[in-house]
Design a protein around this motif. Sequence first.
Motif, short mmCIF file in Angstrom:
data_model
loop_
_atom_site.label_atom_id
_atom_site.label_comp_id
_atom_site.label_asym_id
_atom_site.label_seq_id
_atom_site.Cartn_x
_atom_site.Cartn_y
_atom_site.Cartn_z
N ALA A 1 35.59 2.32 18.93
CA ALA A 1 35.56 2.48 17.47
C ALA A 1 36.75 1.74 16.88
O ALA A 1 37.80 1.61 17.50
N THR A 2 36.58 1.23 15.67
CA THR A 2 37.66 0.53 14.98
C THR A 2 38.17 1.31 13.77
O THR A 2 39.15 0.90 13.14
N GLU A 3 37.51 2.40 13.42
CA GLU A 3 37.93 3.24 12.30
C GLU A 3 37.58 4.69 12.60
O GLU A 3 36.79 4.99 13.49
N LEU A 4 38.21 5.58 11.83
CA LEU A 4 38.04 7.01 12.07
C LEU A 4 37.85 7.74 10.74
O LEU A 4 38.54 7.45 9.76
N LEU A 5 36.91 8.68 10.72
CA LEU A 5 36.65 9.47 9.52
C LEU A 5 37.63 10.64 9.48
O LEU A 5 37.69 11.44 10.43
N ILE A 6 38.39 10.75 8.41
CA ILE A 6 39.41 11.80 8.30
C ILE A 6 39.27 12.55 6.98
O ILE A 6 38.57 12.11 6.06
N SER A 7 39.96 13.68 6.91
CA SER A 7 40.00 14.48 5.68
C SER A 7 41.47 14.83 5.40
O SER A 7 42.21 15.21 6.31
N CYS A 8 41.87 14.69 4.14
CA CYS A 8 43.25 15.00 3.76
C CYS A 8 43.38 14.98 2.24
O CYS A 8 42.46 14.54 1.53
N LEU A 9 44.51 15.43 1.75
CA LEU A 9 44.83 15.30 0.34
C LEU A 9 45.21 13.85 0.05
O LEU A 9 45.69 13.14 0.94
N PRO A 10 45.02 13.39 -1.18
CA PRO A 10 45.35 11.99 -1.51
C PRO A 10 46.77 11.59 -1.13
O PRO A 10 47.00 10.48 -0.67
N ALA A 11 47.72 12.50 -1.31
CA ALA A 11 49.11 12.18 -1.02
C ALA A 11 49.35 11.96 0.47
O ALA A 11 50.32 11.30 0.86
N ASP A 12 48.48 12.51 1.33
CA ASP A 12 48.64 12.40 2.77
C ASP A 12 47.80 11.29 3.39
O ASP A 12 47.82 11.11 4.61
N LEU A 13 47.07 10.55 2.59
CA LEU A 13 46.16 9.53 3.12
C LEU A 13 46.95 8.40 3.78
O LEU A 13 47.74 7.71 3.13
N PRO A 14 46.74 8.18 5.09
CA PRO A 14 47.45 7.07 5.76
C PRO A 14 46.73 5.75 5.54
O PRO A 14 45.51 5.71 5.39
N GLU A 15 47.49 4.67 5.55
CA GLU A 15 46.89 3.34 5.42
C GLU A 15 46.09 3.00 6.66
O GLU A 15 45.06 2.34 6.60
N PHE A 16 46.58 3.46 7.82
CA PHE A 16 45.89 3.29 9.09
C PHE A 16 46.42 4.34 10.06
O PHE A 16 47.41 5.03 9.77
N ILE A 17 45.76 4.46 11.22
CA ILE A 17 46.22 5.38 12.25
C ILE A 17 46.58 4.55 13.48
O ILE A 17 45.76 3.79 14.00
N ALA A 18 47.84 4.69 13.92
CA ALA A 18 48.32 3.95 15.09
C ALA A 18 47.87 4.65 16.37
O ALA A 18 47.98 5.87 16.49
N VAL A 19 47.34 3.87 17.31
CA VAL A 19 46.85 4.41 18.58
C VAL A 19 47.58 3.72 19.72
O VAL A 19 47.45 2.51 19.91
N ASP A 20 48.37 4.48 20.48
CA ASP A 20 49.14 3.95 21.59
C ASP A 20 48.32 4.03 22.87
O ASP A 20 47.92 5.11 23.29
N LEU A 21 48.07 2.88 23.49
CA LEU A 21 47.25 2.82 24.70
C LEU A 21 48.09 2.56 25.96
O LEU A 21 47.53 2.31 27.03
N SER A 22 49.39 2.63 25.86
CA SER A 22 50.25 2.26 26.98
C SER A 22 50.14 3.23 28.16
O SER A 22 50.54 2.89 29.27
N GLY A 23 49.60 4.43 27.96
CA GLY A 23 49.51 5.39 29.04
C GLY A 23 48.16 5.43 29.73
O GLY A 23 47.95 6.25 30.63
N LEU A 24 47.24 4.55 29.36
CA LEU A 24 45.91 4.56 29.96
C LEU A 24 45.95 4.15 31.43
O LEU A 24 46.67 3.24 31.81
N THR A 25 45.15 4.83 32.24
CA THR A 25 45.03 4.51 33.66
C THR A 25 43.56 4.32 34.02
O THR A 25 42.67 4.64 33.22
N LYS A 26 43.31 3.85 35.22
CA LYS A 26 41.95 3.62 35.69
C LYS A 26 41.14 4.91 35.66
O LYS A 26 41.61 5.95 36.13
N GLY A 27 39.95 4.85 35.10
CA GLY A 27 39.09 6.03 35.03
C GLY A 27 39.35 6.93 33.83
O GLY A 27 38.64 7.91 33.63
N SER A 28 40.35 6.60 33.01
CA SER A 28 40.65 7.44 31.85
C SER A 28 39.93 6.92 30.61
O SER A 28 39.30 5.87 30.63
N SER A 29 40.05 7.67 29.52
CA SER A 29 39.48 7.28 28.23
C SER A 29 40.29 7.96 27.14
O SER A 29 41.12 8.84 27.42
N LEU A 30 40.04 7.57 25.93
CA LEU A 30 40.77 8.16 24.80
C LEU A 30 39.76 8.65 23.77
O LEU A 30 38.87 7.91 23.37
#
Length: 218
Positions: A127-156
Amino acid sequence: MKFVAFERAKQGTGASRRLRITGRTPGIVYGGETPATQIEIDHNALWHALKKETFHSTILDMELAGKESKVLLRNVQMHPFRQLILHADFQRVEANTKLTMKVPLHFSGQEVSPAVKTENCMVTPVATELLISCLPADLPEFIAVDLSGLTKGSSLHAKDLTLPKGVSVVTRGKENPALVSVVALAEEVAVDPAAAAAAPAKGKAGAKAPAAKPAAKK
């Protein structure tokens, strides 16, 4: 981001077509306690704004009739084959009302993850985007996803994310949708050059001569 809109007096298919000829795009602003308002926007300005990710995922300042209001871009209708915006929908934002919208995911760290670096795997975003719910003041411009801990056979999955304060994931259909998959690449088998060279020679020596064809009868 800020953009300027103008009130649109004439409505209907014919009026919208004539409006587009003049370089304007018809649109609408709805939501809140104020009735829906028909608007028009400069087409070129809107075209360039749509190329920016923030225009799709952040709260916008719309100037209309000398007043500014907070809105979100909700829908854009494009011409099937021409570079032409047919219509744009915006929703008014109220400070105390939660909103639901999609925000982009920004992935990083996959190249240094054990899955890629040492385990011969390929990390693929599902996926390249995510459906979220929040108040307008809390709306993020984007969500950062760190993949540095991924190993063989894992998923996020969506529930594995660390979300900003006041933000929650909205799932529809799947309770915990996958965002990233890790796939092991096929390993290449090393071939001994000496064995490879001997193989065709052996086959040639052991080959049987073709049987002689019987003589044709006169």
